[in-house]
Design a protein around this motif. Structure first.
Motif, PDB file in Angstrom:
ATOM      1  N   ASP A 169      18.106  51.303  -6.112  1.00 46.45           N
ATOM      2  CA  ASP A 169      16.772  51.119  -6.688  1.00 46.45           C
ATOM      3  C   ASP A 169      16.581  49.674  -7.155  1.00 46.45           C
ATOM      4  OD1 ASP A 169      14.278  51.486  -7.837  1.00 46.45           O
ATOM      5  OD2 ASP A 169      15.098  52.279  -9.702  1.00 46.45           O
ATOM      6  N   SER A 170      15.549  49.041  -6.625  1.00 45.31           N
ATOM      7  CA  SER A 170      15.291  47.638  -6.946  1.00 45.31           C
ATOM      8  C   SER A 170      13.886  47.438  -7.483  1.00 45.31           C
ATOM      9  CB  SER A 170      15.513  46.775  -5.700  1.00 45.31           C
ATOM     10  OG  SER A 170      16.828  46.890  -5.244  1.00 45.31           O
ATOM     11  N   THR A 171      13.409  48.398  -8.264  1.00 49.75           N
ATOM     12  CA  THR A 171      12.053  48.303  -8.789  1.00 49.75           C
ATOM     13  C   THR A 171      11.994  47.682 -10.182  1.00 49.75           C
ATOM     14  OG1 THR A 171      12.210  50.571  -9.626  1.00 49.75           O
ATOM     15  CG2 THR A 171      11.217  50.261  -7.440  1.00 49.75           C
ATOM     16  N   GLN A 172      13.150  47.467 -10.803  1.00 52.51           N
ATOM     17  CA  GLN A 172      13.156  46.918 -12.158  1.00 52.51           C
ATOM     18  C   GLN A 172      14.302  45.927 -12.327  1.00 52.51           C
ATOM     19  OE1 GLN A 172      13.275  50.008 -15.086  1.00 52.51           O
ATOM     20  NE2 GLN A 172      11.801  51.280 -14.005  1.00 52.51           N
ATOM     21  N   GLY A 173      14.156  45.108 -13.369  1.00 56.46           N
ATOM     22  CA  GLY A 173      15.228  44.220 -13.793  1.00 56.46           C
ATOM     23  C   GLY A 173      15.616  43.174 -12.763  1.00 56.46           C
ATOM     24  N   TRP A 174      16.875  42.756 -12.844  1.00 53.00           N
ATOM     25  CA  TRP A 174      17.360  41.663 -12.002  1.00 53.00           C
ATOM     26  C   TRP A 174      17.347  42.017 -10.526  1.00 53.00           C
ATOM     27  CZ3 TRP A 174      21.648  42.324  -8.945  1.00 53.00           C
ATOM     28  CH2 TRP A 174      22.460  43.428  -9.224  1.00 53.00           C
ATOM     29  N   ARG A 175      17.498  43.295 -10.198  1.00 53.84           N
ATOM     30  CA  ARG A 175      17.485  43.692  -8.782  1.00 53.84           C
ATOM     31  C   ARG A 175      16.118  43.433  -8.144  1.00 53.84           C
ATOM     32  NH1 ARG A 175      20.477  49.353  -9.636  1.00 53.84           N
ATOM     33  NH2 ARG A 175      22.579  48.533  -9.877  1.00 53.84           N
ATOM     34  N   ARG A 176      15.073  43.632  -8.908  1.00 52.75           N
ATOM     35  CA  ARG A 176      13.720  43.376  -8.393  1.00 52.75           C
ATOM     36  C   ARG A 176      13.563  41.907  -8.013  1.00 52.75           C
ATOM     37  NH1 ARG A 176       8.031  44.235 -11.632  1.00 52.75           N
ATOM     38  NH2 ARG A 176       6.738  43.318 -10.037  1.00 52.75           N
ATOM     39  N   TYR A 177      13.985  41.007  -8.908  1.00 55.45           N
ATOM     40  CA  TYR A 177      13.861  39.576  -8.649  1.00 55.45           C
ATOM     41  C   TYR A 177      14.775  39.134  -7.517  1.00 55.45           C
ATOM     42  CZ  TYR A 177      11.350  39.849 -13.007  1.00 55.45           C
ATOM     43  OH  TYR A 177      10.451  40.199 -13.981  1.00 55.45           O
ATOM     44  N   LEU A 178      15.950  39.729  -7.459  1.00 52.34           N
ATOM     45  CA  LEU A 178      16.878  39.408  -6.372  1.00 52.34           C
ATOM     46  C   LEU A 178      16.303  39.870  -5.029  1.00 52.34           C
ATOM     47  CD1 LEU A 178      19.601  38.132  -5.744  1.00 52.34           C
ATOM     48  CD2 LEU A 178      20.647  40.386  -6.055  1.00 52.34           C
ATOM     49  N   LEU A 179      15.681  41.052  -4.990  1.00 50.49           N
ATOM     50  CA  LEU A 179      15.042  41.541  -3.770  1.00 50.49           C
ATOM     51  C   LEU A 179      13.913  40.607  -3.339  1.00 50.49           C
ATOM     52  CD1 LEU A 179      14.514  43.589  -1.514  1.00 50.49           C
ATOM     53  CD2 LEU A 179      13.154  44.920  -3.152  1.00 50.49           C
ATOM     54  N   GLN A 180      13.102  40.174  -4.283  1.00 46.56           N
ATOM     55  CA  GLN A 180      12.015  39.247  -3.954  1.00 46.56           C
ATOM     56  C   GLN A 180      12.561  37.941  -3.375  1.00 46.56           C
ATOM     57  OE1 GLN A 180       9.950  39.045  -7.702  1.00 46.56           O
ATOM     58  NE2 GLN A 180       8.784  40.920  -7.307  1.00 46.56           N
TER      59      GLN A 180
END
Length: 142
Positions: free
Chosen positions: A38-49
């Protein structure tokens, strides 16, 4: 050097390129989510972007440095070259890519620049030392 392509051809190529960008974004997202979940929140979201921006950048930079054209640009016979008409290096293509993002972030002002530029070039092309030109039709073998 060839004249800059008209606005209609550039827009048609841009719409086609947007389809390519959308597809690259989708394809790039799949392995990322498979690895990180899940990459909808936190640092994972920014890393995915950042990952998607890098994947799209790899597409544009590779195409511009190899042939001066993305697939849509080939279709619409548009090419990116240096100001002297020579092939764009990978570094110059990367520079153009980042400047194009800045043009977009400035509410498209760098793209609107072409409407007022004496040669019809985008601001990021002026700053990167590149130029958008018409690409000649391929020669058919007889």
């Amino acid at each position: 050097m060839s004249a800059a392509p008209g606005i209609a051809r550039r827009l048609a190529s841009a719409v086609y390129d947007l389809l390519m960008v959308f597809a690259i974004g989708l394809v790039a997202t799949l392995p990322f989510i498979a690895i990180f979940g899940d990459s909808t929140q936190g640092w994972r979201r920014y890393l995915l972007q950042a990952w998607i921006v890098a994947a799209i950048g790899a597409y544009f930079v590779t195409c511009w440095a190899r042939s001066g054209q993305t697939l849509p640009m080939k279709t619409w016979r548009i090419r990116i070259v240096r100001w002297d008409g020579k092939r764009v290096s990978a570094w110059r293509a990367l520079h153009r890519y980042f400047l194009a993002w800045l043009s977009l972030a400035a509410l498209g002002a760098g793209f609107l620049w072409a409407l007022f530029d004496r040669d019809g070039q985008f601001l990021h092309d002026r700053l990167a030392g590149t130029s958008i030109v018409n690409s000649p039709l391929p020669v058919k073998a007889v």
